[in-house]
Write a protein that holds these residues in place. Structure first.
Motif, PDB file in Angstrom:
ATOM      1  N   GLY A 240       0.722  -1.129   0.022  1.00 17.75           N
ATOM      2  CA  GLY A 240       0.165  -0.126  -0.020  1.00 17.75           C
ATOM      3  C   GLY A 240       0.898   1.252  -0.018  1.00 17.75           C
ATOM      4  O   GLY A 240       1.993   1.111  -0.042  1.00 17.75           O
ATOM      5  N   GLY A 241       0.228   2.176  -0.075  1.00 20.04           N
ATOM      6  CA  GLY A 241       1.032   3.418  -0.055  1.00 20.04           C
ATOM      7  C   GLY A 241       0.988   4.525  -1.111  1.00 20.04           C
ATOM      8  O   GLY A 241       0.077   4.254  -1.832  1.00 20.04           O
TER       9      GLY A 241
ATOM     10  N   GLN B 238       1.802   4.696  -4.315  1.00 24.68           N
ATOM     11  CA  GLN B 238       2.192   4.208  -5.824  1.00 24.68           C
ATOM     12  C   GLN B 238       1.599   5.056  -6.782  1.00 24.68           C
ATOM     13  O   GLN B 238       0.963   5.927  -6.476  1.00 24.68           O
ATOM     14  CB  GLN B 238       1.818   2.845  -6.072  1.00 24.68           C
TER      15      GLN B 238
ATOM     16  N   PHE C  68      -5.972   4.938 -12.624  1.00 22.92           N
ATOM     17  CA  PHE C  68      -7.679   4.926 -12.552  1.00 22.92           C
ATOM     18  C   PHE C  68      -8.201   4.308 -11.379  1.00 22.92           C
ATOM     19  O   PHE C  68      -7.839   3.267 -10.827  1.00 22.92           O
ATOM     20  CB  PHE C  68      -7.985   4.087 -13.679  1.00 22.92           C
ATOM     21  N   GLY C  69      -8.765   5.329 -10.800  1.00 24.09           N
ATOM     22  CA  GLY C  69      -9.417   5.040  -9.377  1.00 24.09           C
ATOM     23  C   GLY C  69      -8.712   5.753  -8.381  1.00 24.09           C
ATOM     24  O   GLY C  69      -9.348   5.839  -7.031  1.00 24.09           O
ATOM     25  N   THR C  70      -7.455   6.418  -8.654  1.00 25.47           N
ATOM     26  CA  THR C  70      -6.841   7.248  -7.528  1.00 25.47           C
ATOM     27  C   THR C  70      -7.972   8.439  -7.216  1.00 25.47           C
ATOM     28  O   THR C  70      -8.147   8.897  -7.961  1.00 25.47           O
ATOM     29  CB  THR C  70      -5.559   7.625  -7.782  1.00 25.47           C
TER      30      THR C  70
ATOM     31  N   PHE D 182      -4.320   3.602   1.952  1.00 28.05           N
ATOM     32  CA  PHE D 182      -4.960   2.367   1.878  1.00 28.05           C
ATOM     33  C   PHE D 182      -3.821   1.405   1.515  1.00 28.05           C
ATOM     34  O   PHE D 182      -2.787   1.373   1.062  1.00 28.05           O
ATOM     35  CB  PHE D 182      -5.657   2.443   0.407  1.00 28.05           C
ATOM     36  N   MET D 183      -4.258   0.288   2.332  1.00 30.82           N
ATOM     37  CA  MET D 183      -3.469  -1.010   2.180  1.00 30.82           C
ATOM     38  C   MET D 183      -4.242  -2.204   1.578  1.00 30.82           C
ATOM     39  O   MET D 183      -5.444  -2.208   1.838  1.00 30.82           O
ATOM     40  CB  MET D 183      -2.785  -1.188   3.464  1.00 30.82           C
ATOM     41  N   TRP D 184      -3.581  -3.203   0.716  1.00 26.12           N
ATOM     42  CA  TRP D 184      -4.329  -4.292   0.460  1.00 26.12           C
ATOM     43  C   TRP D 184      -3.410  -5.557   1.084  1.00 26.12           C
ATOM     44  O   TRP D 184      -2.263  -5.605   1.326  1.00 26.12           O
ATOM     45  CB  TRP D 184      -4.292  -4.342  -1.145  1.00 26.12           C
TER      46      TRP D 184
ATOM     47  N   TRP E 149      -0.038  -5.141  -8.837  1.00 28.78           N
ATOM     48  CA  TRP E 149       0.613  -4.221  -7.974  1.00 28.78           C
ATOM     49  C   TRP E 149      -0.322  -2.708  -8.172  1.00 28.78           C
ATOM     50  O   TRP E 149      -1.114  -2.944  -9.076  1.00 28.78           O
ATOM     51  CB  TRP E 149       1.973  -4.018  -8.193  1.00 28.78           C
TER      52      TRP E 149
ATOM     53  N   ALA F 226      -3.815   0.021  -4.607  1.00 26.82           N
ATOM     54  CA  ALA F 226      -4.257   0.327  -3.143  1.00 26.82           C
ATOM     55  C   ALA F 226      -5.367   1.236  -3.011  1.00 26.82           C
ATOM     56  O   ALA F 226      -6.462   0.853  -2.427  1.00 26.82           O
ATOM     57  CB  ALA F 226      -2.638   0.949  -2.759  1.00 26.82           C
ATOM     58  N   ALA F 227      -5.444   2.172  -3.777  1.00 28.18           N
ATOM     59  CA  ALA F 227      -6.303   3.317  -3.433  1.00 28.18           C
ATOM     60  C   ALA F 227      -7.600   3.102  -4.399  1.00 28.18           C
ATOM     61  O   ALA F 227      -8.316   3.923  -4.367  1.00 28.18           O
ATOM     62  CB  ALA F 227      -5.943   4.735  -3.542  1.00 28.18           C
ATOM     63  N   SER F 228      -7.521   2.070  -5.431  1.00 27.74           N
ATOM     64  CA  SER F 228      -8.476   2.111  -6.384  1.00 27.74           C
ATOM     65  C   SER F 228      -9.750   1.837  -5.778  1.00 27.74           C
ATOM     66  O   SER F 228     -10.414   2.618  -5.087  1.00 27.74           O
ATOM     67  CB  SER F 228      -8.313   0.684  -7.167  1.00 27.74           C
TER      68      SER F 228
END
Lengths: 600, 200
Positions: A412-413, A415, A419-421, A448-450, B4, B7-9
């Motif tokens: 996360g972090g 990057q 699309f979606g940010t 956000f983290m995954w 990768w 994250a924020a998607s």
């Protein structure tokens, strides 16, 4: 890469290799550098990562901001050509219409295959992973031990370049000194996860990935990799000099024009071609292995995709390395009077026991990571940290309700925005817009983290593939039909993943982005979705109960080898590519010795 | 393998469609399974754009209402975000037709609402008037029942606007992304970051 015209193929090769990915690349590399004359057939088009890789393009340079489409399911810049879950004109089918019994098959039609885009996660199987049945009574033991494979893990790690380090953890093997590249520093999210994971007993350690964090040493490594073979040492040293270390930008999934990460096209094929012992034909769709009257393989029939014409090439040894699914398909389509059930199928097990990896994921929003000072987190274009399976003892004691483990990939972090940010914030921001929205987008970006679990599936009788009785591809070759079923070992494991991720997010003071799923059958990704398909021609020590021996050599046809994931008789949580390469190298050494002795 | 950069998607998609019909986009092909990855693409390079000049004018002002210029970055329209939205709603892939309907109907609603309340088109309203309309539809759970379709449109439009904006070089700078440059070394987070996370 230099190709030959199919008309220029030699009358006979020592080795024909079908496929150019991790397995085909490794097999062709080993055989060509040891002096065998090799022909490689690739079903897709030629590909040159030095010219074709989009290294610094931003998502604004791509159509639709680079987001995934049916044409490019992993996004516009993903290094997959003419591939994805569906390949036009090349169907596969599912025996069941129930979604949970469908198998998803990712293919790629390009030189280097799926090695161009893969995650580069390169974990060794441990000693338990080769003897799972002895440990818990389920599945199959391999006809070899960790110690048999370890020297090949060493060589593959040195050849392709793998970062990581050693922690002496259970069933998580250390590499000998000099094999690994230094691991990169953890990012903020990885350090934060490591710190708070301690409360849950999660060992967060550097992951192993096939990326050069420093240049390889051409004065040291080639002599270790090819002892007694000065020519191979020289060719490999030249190849190592042509690779750069990672410059900490652009995601690995796009491929790498500076050759810092491993792709077959940048690591295996250049020195193999430079040896003068490898001929390469792309756009060559293999259909079947030809058989002589003595029951030995004589060559391969392929369709030249550019002309649609059928071609035959001859070899003393045939190696299928076409991906486990495609290898099974070629075997089942190679029917003859000698082998009416398909080639190397006297056991009836070709196509049986296909496996994927168990996958489940959860996202979290972490308030502590809001509004962090801007800093560069691109790193090595993929994960720096992971959690190896940590509950071996609890599992052995029967406390978990499922038999095999999983590792956790997470991150996360900050990057590169895609699309979606800045999207999907409505619930957090209560619908702000204007200057306030911009402030909130800055605040939450990076918070956000995954978390994704990658777990072992146990082979079962309901997961297999055969030929579809009706459907054929555009070349008239019968298509594969998949049968699929998860057992409770996998679905319970997926539910355990969800609980673990939710606990970990909570331990970090965060909130899961969605409700963790208690029902593992709902949490688990469909079969094939993790793209770790293996099995279908399992190895063993009994010809009646397996398709190949420990050398990936088919029991029925002595000069036919399968060096991709097809001979896997278990699928540890460790991502399979490194093991595919190690076993392909080991099989290649064996077949080269056989060729030398005149046994093959 | 793992994807990768995810994250924020988790972009939300507006679920329910508007009831007002919009004409379907002209059939077009996608960029195919082997596009040139090196080329820089502009909206309209792969398939024809389809918003009318009036729709584009409304979309432009709405983009800048959602993402105006401030001290950290320029406005959405100055980075051609409306062109991206046009590219998006004109794309021939599954799901885009639904967005095309949502966005076109929503833009029509915004203009009709502007006329009803202020006797002018949205792009000619003063800021206070624009905000009066947006405030009613910017947060779905707070929207009046009859305004829910418009609120769903606004949520989708804001998501597309943000995606279009923050992926540009100036938008990435605005949000605080500082990568995509070659480095000699990767040293991990600086001390001030570790301090803030309680890890120093």
């Amino acid at each position: 890469m230099p190709q030959i015209d199919p008309d220029k193929a030699q009358a006979q090769y020592d080795v024909i290799v079908v496929g150019s990915g991790a397995a085909g690349g490794q097999t062709a590399y080993t055989c060509a550098l040891e002096g065998a004359k090799v022909l490689m057939l690739e079903a897709g088009r030629n590909y040159d990562p030095e010219k074709e890789t989009p290294m610094f393009q931003t998502n604004a340079d791509a159509p639709l901001r680079g987001t995934s489409t049916p044409d490019k399911p992993f996004g516009f810049y993903d290094a997959t050509i003419d591939g994805g879950w569906q390949v036009p004109g090349e169907p596969y089918t599912s025996a069941s219409s129930e979604p949970e019994r469908k198998f998803w098959w990712w293919r790629s039609r390009m030189l280097g295959g799926r090695t161009n885009h893969w995650g580069r996660i390169s974990l060794r199987n441990g000693p338990y992973d080769f003897k799972p049945r002895s440990r818990d009574g389920l599945g199959f033991d391999w006809p070899l031990n960790y110690e048999d494979v370890a020297p090949y893990y060493d060589k593959v790690e040195m050849l392709i370049g793998v970062y990581g380090d050693n922690h002496g953890l259970e069933n998580t093997p250390d590499s000998p000194r000099g094999c690994l590249q230094p691991p990169p520093a953890f990012r903020a999210a990885e350090r934060f996860g490591q710190h708070h994971g301690k409360k849950l007993g999660l060992p967060v350690i550097p992951i192993h990935r096939a990326v050069l964090t420093e240049k390889q040493d051409p004065a040291v490594l080639p002599a270790k990799i090819h002892p007694g073979n000065p020519r191979a040492q020289r060719l490999l040293a030249d190849s190592m000099r042509a690779r750069q270390a990672c410059f900490w930008a652009t995601p690995c999934g796009r491929g790498c024009s500076i050759k810092a990460n491993y792709q077959s096209t940048t690591v295996h094929l250049p020195p193999a071609l430079a040896s003068g012992n490898l001929d390469l034909i792309s756009d060559a769709m293999a259909r079947e292995v030809t058989i002589g009257p003595d029951g030995r393989a004589t060559g391969v029939v392929f369709i030249d995709r550019r002309t649609g014409k059928e071609r035959v090439v001859k070899g003393k040894v045939v190696v299928l390395a076409a991906s486990s699914g495609e290898t099974v398909r070629i075997l089942l389509n190679s029917k003859s009077t000698l082998f009416p059930q398909g080639l190397a199928n006297s056991s009836g097990l070709v196509g049986k026991y296909i496996m994927d990896t168990v996958g489940a994921s959860l996202g979290g929003q972490i308030p502590a990571m809001e509004n962090l000072p801007p800093h560069n987190e691109d790193g090595a274009g993929g994960n720096h940290a992971y959690v190896p399976w940590w509950l071996y003892q609890e599992q052995l004691a029967g406390k978990l309700g499922f038999a095999r483990g999983y590792h956790i990939e997470f991150g996360g972090g900050r990057q590169m925005p895609g699309f979606g940010t800045g999207a999907g914030l409505e619930n957090i921001t209560r619908g702000s817009y204007g200057r306030k929205f911009k402030e909130e987008a800055r605040r939450y970006y990076g918070s956000f983290m995954w978390f994704a679990g990658r777990g072992e599936m146990i082979p079962n009788d309901d997961s297999f593939c055969d030929l579809d009785p009706v459907v054929k591809d555009k070349w008239g070759i019968p298509a594969l039909r998949f049968h699929w079923k998860w057992s409770e070992h996998e679905t319970r494991q997926a539910a355990h993943m969800q609980r673990t991720f939710a606990d970990w997010i909570t331990a970090m003071g965060g909130k899961p982005r969605s409700q963790p799923l208690a029902d593992g059958a709902k949490a688990i990704e469909p079969g094939g979705k993790i793209i770790h398909e293996v099995g279908g021609a399992i190895m063993g020590s009994d010809p009646r109960k397996s398709v190949t021996n420990q050398w990936c050599q088919t029991w029925d046809v002595k000069n036919l080898f399968l060096t991709d994931g097809a001979p896997f008789c278990s699928n540890a949580d460790k991502n399979p590519t490194l093991t595919i390469m190690a076993l392909a190298w080991r099989a290649s050494d064996y077949l080269l010795a056989g060729l030398k002795k005149g046994d093959l | 393998m793992i994807k990768w950069v995810m994250a924020a998607s988790a972009a939300t998609t507006a679920g329910t469609q508007f009831s007002w019909a919009a004409a379907p986009a002209a059939p077009a092909k996608g960029y195919g399974t082997d596009p040139d990855l090196i080329k820089k693409y502009a909206a309209g390079d792969c398939w024809p754009l389809s918003l009318s000049p009036a729709e584009k004018a409304t979309a432009t002002v709405l983009c800048d209402t959602i993402i105006p210029a401030d001290e950290k970055g320029p406005s959405a329209s100055s980075l051609k975000v409306p062109d991206f939205i046009d590219e998006w709603v004109s794309a021939p892939y599954p799901g885009h037709e639904r967005d095309r309907v949502i966005i076109r109907d929503g833009l029509a609603w915004v203009d009709a609402e502007s006329q009803r309340r202020f006797q002018n088109e949205f792009s000619s309203l003063v800021v206070r008037q624009r905000h009066a309309i947006c405030d009613d539809i910017c947060h779905l759970p707070d929207a009046k029942p009859e305004l829910r379709p418009a609120a769903r449109f606004f949520a989708r439009f804001r998501d597309l606007c943000a995606s279009g904006y923050y992926t540009t070089p100036a938008g990435m700078k605005d949000i605080g992304y500082v990568g995509n440059v070659a480095l000699e070394k990767f040293e991990g987070p600086p001390p001030e970051v570790l301090k803030k996370l309680g890890l120093a």
